[in-house]
Design a protein around this motif. Structure first.
Motif, PDB file in Angstrom:
ATOM      1  N   GLY A   1       0.799  -1.210   0.000  1.00 23.72           N
ATOM      2  CA  GLY A   1       0.000   0.000   0.000  1.00 23.72           C
ATOM      3  C   GLY A   1       0.835   1.265   0.000  1.00 23.72           C
ATOM      4  N   ARG A   2       1.910   1.269   0.766  1.00 29.53           N
ATOM      5  CA  ARG A   2       2.721   2.485   0.835  1.00 29.53           C
ATOM      6  C   ARG A   2       3.443   2.761  -0.478  1.00 29.53           C
ATOM      7  NH1 ARG A   2       6.845   0.911   5.551  1.00 29.53           N
ATOM      8  NH2 ARG A   2       4.839   0.229   6.385  1.00 29.53           N
ATOM      9  N   THR A   3       3.689   1.704  -1.273  1.00 31.97           N
ATOM     10  CA  THR A   3       4.378   1.910  -2.551  1.00 31.97           C
ATOM     11  C   THR A   3       3.470   2.542  -3.592  1.00 31.97           C
ATOM     12  OG1 THR A   3       3.819  -0.266  -3.479  1.00 31.97           O
ATOM     13  CG2 THR A   3       5.785  -0.130  -2.064  1.00 31.97           C
ATOM     14  N   ILE A   4       2.146   2.489  -3.371  1.00 27.08           N
ATOM     15  CA  ILE A   4       1.210   3.095  -4.332  1.00 27.08           C
ATOM     16  C   ILE A   4       0.514   4.328  -3.738  1.00 27.08           C
ATOM     17  CG2 ILE A   4       0.844   0.923  -5.565  1.00 27.08           C
ATOM     18  CD1 ILE A   4      -1.817   0.623  -4.103  1.00 27.08           C
ATOM     19  N   GLY A   5       1.042   4.794  -2.602  1.00 21.90           N
ATOM     20  CA  GLY A   5       0.509   6.024  -2.019  1.00 21.90           C
ATOM     21  C   GLY A   5      -0.656   5.863  -1.079  1.00 21.90           C
ATOM     22  N   PHE A   6      -0.986   4.615  -0.729  1.00 22.40           N
ATOM     23  CA  PHE A   6      -2.100   4.363   0.185  1.00 22.40           C
ATOM     24  C   PHE A   6      -1.657   3.359   1.257  1.00 22.40           C
ATOM     25  CE2 PHE A   6      -4.260   6.052  -3.493  1.00 22.40           C
ATOM     26  CZ  PHE A   6      -5.275   6.834  -2.942  1.00 22.40           C
ATOM     27  N   PRO A   7      -0.816   3.800   2.204  1.00 17.68           N
ATOM     28  CA  PRO A   7      -0.358   2.888   3.261  1.00 17.68           C
ATOM     29  C   PRO A   7      -1.529   2.410   4.103  1.00 17.68           C
ATOM     30  CG  PRO A   7       0.166   5.158   3.803  1.00 17.68           C
ATOM     31  CD  PRO A   7      -0.321   5.166   2.388  1.00 17.68           C
ATOM     32  N   THR A   8      -1.477   1.150   4.483  1.00 22.34           N
ATOM     33  CA  THR A   8      -2.589   0.571   5.241  1.00 22.34           C
ATOM     34  C   THR A   8      -2.121  -0.049   6.541  1.00 22.34           C
ATOM     35  OG1 THR A   8      -2.374  -1.551   4.086  1.00 22.34           O
ATOM     36  CG2 THR A   8      -3.919   0.057   3.166  1.00 22.34           C
ATOM     37  N   ALA A   9      -3.040  -0.063   7.511  1.00 20.49           N
ATOM     38  CA  ALA A   9      -2.856  -0.822   8.741  1.00 20.49           C
ATOM     39  C   ALA A   9      -3.501  -2.181   8.521  1.00 20.49           C
ATOM     40  CB  ALA A   9      -3.510  -0.105   9.914  1.00 20.49           C
TER      41      ALA A   9
END
Length: 316
Positions: A204-212
């Motif tokens: 997610g962080r690599t596409i701009g949407f980091p997730t928990a």
């Protein structure tokens, strides 16, 4: 709220001497139908100037009678969450009984004599379809005969929505279908689940949407595959965001189902946090995108919809 945990056979020394109006039921989810029973019992307790008590169980009674598999092992409310809901409804005392084989072996008359009378019940209240033993003999219709004049019996009619009975079974089906809006309507509040934040693939962080990545307990219901608006409770603070239940099919087939939440405007390290998820609204189903770029485009739309949703909630 006082909680008295009971293992059969009942030790009378556990039970306070004061009289109670007693609401009975397993109350999984403490939904609107259950709330109607408890509210009626509350009104009777207030009128009689006695405490409101609830008799419920620590796990599903069916566990004693047959093997539980798959969805049968899941609860809409764990014992802890059930107690929280009962406390919010103004219950004074909860008799939390461990439903065991020995407890279930009682006849309806023995159950009434050993428990309802021992609880100093002045009125027993339950839904029209409540049973306390074998379904053909342990009915609300027969309860006055077992009471033998020692307490009154009040039966609450079914609570309906769209002409269908509000039931835990109906809510579980809505959860399975991902129809969280319907489930919340039947519950009468926003559904919550628990979990702990663990490491995922960090895609997610690599596409701009980091997730928990929320690892959820196996015994709690999670809405079916889809994307939802939700809030995540970390410590004492609730953070809004969008949450996905799915397999991330865009990045491969036959992947495990994960629960991943993207928080709006949050910066911090959530790994290891015990969290609570409050499920609000279904945005869409899961889609297998042709490329990561297509996924990013959709996530951007989801973020706009999520911000609009919580802006409207704040305005209301």
């Amino acid at each position: 709220m006082e909680v008295i945990r009971i293992h059969h056979p009942l030790d009378p020394r556990q039970i306070p001497d004061d009289p109670v109006v007693l609401a009975m039921g397993f109350f999984d989810g403490v939904h609107r139908g259950h709330q109607a029973v408890i509210k009626r019992a509350k009104a009777l307790a207030t009128a009689k100037h006695v405490k409101l008590a609830v008799l419920t169980y620590d796990h599903r009674p069916a566990l004693v009678y047959r093997p539980l598999t798959g969805d049968d092992r899941k609860y809409l409310s764990t014992p802890e969450r059930k107690l929280q809901q009962l406390d919010r409804l103004g219950v004074d005392r909860v008799f939390l009984v461990s439903y065991t084989g020995d407890f279930s072996a009682q006849t309806p008359q023995e159950f009434v004599d050993h428990y309802l009378v021992a609880f100093h019940t002045v009125v027993a209240v339950a839904g029209f379809d409540h049973t306390y033993g074998k379904k053909d003999v342990a009915t609300m219709t027969r309860l006055p005969a077992y009471a033998q004049g020692r307490f009154e019996v009040e039966t609450v009619a079914k609570e309906a929505s769209d002409r269908e009975k509000i039931s835990s079974t109906r809510i579980r089906q809505a959860m399975k279908d991902g129809a969280i809006d319907d489930a919340n309507n039947l519950l009468g509040y926003l559904y919550r689940s628990t979990g702990v934040v663990v490491h995922g693939e960090a895609r997610g962080r690599t596409i701009g949407f980091p997730t928990a990545n929320v690892l959820t307990p196996e015994n709690e219901w999670i809405p079916g595959i889809g994307v939802y608006t939700a809030r995540l409770k970390v410590g004492a603070i609730w953070y809004p965001g969008m949450i996905s239940v799915g397999r991330n099919d865009t990045f491969g087939d036959n992947r495990p189902i994960t629960v991943e939440m993207n928080l709006l405007d949050y910066q911090g390290n959530l790994y290891g946090e015990n969290v609570e998820v409050e499920w609000h609204h279904r945005l869409r189903g899961q889609v297998k995108f042709a490329s990561a770029e297509d996924l990013i485009t959709q996530l951007q739309k989801d973020e706009v919809a999520t911000r609009d949703y919580f802006s409207q909630v704040a305005a209301d």
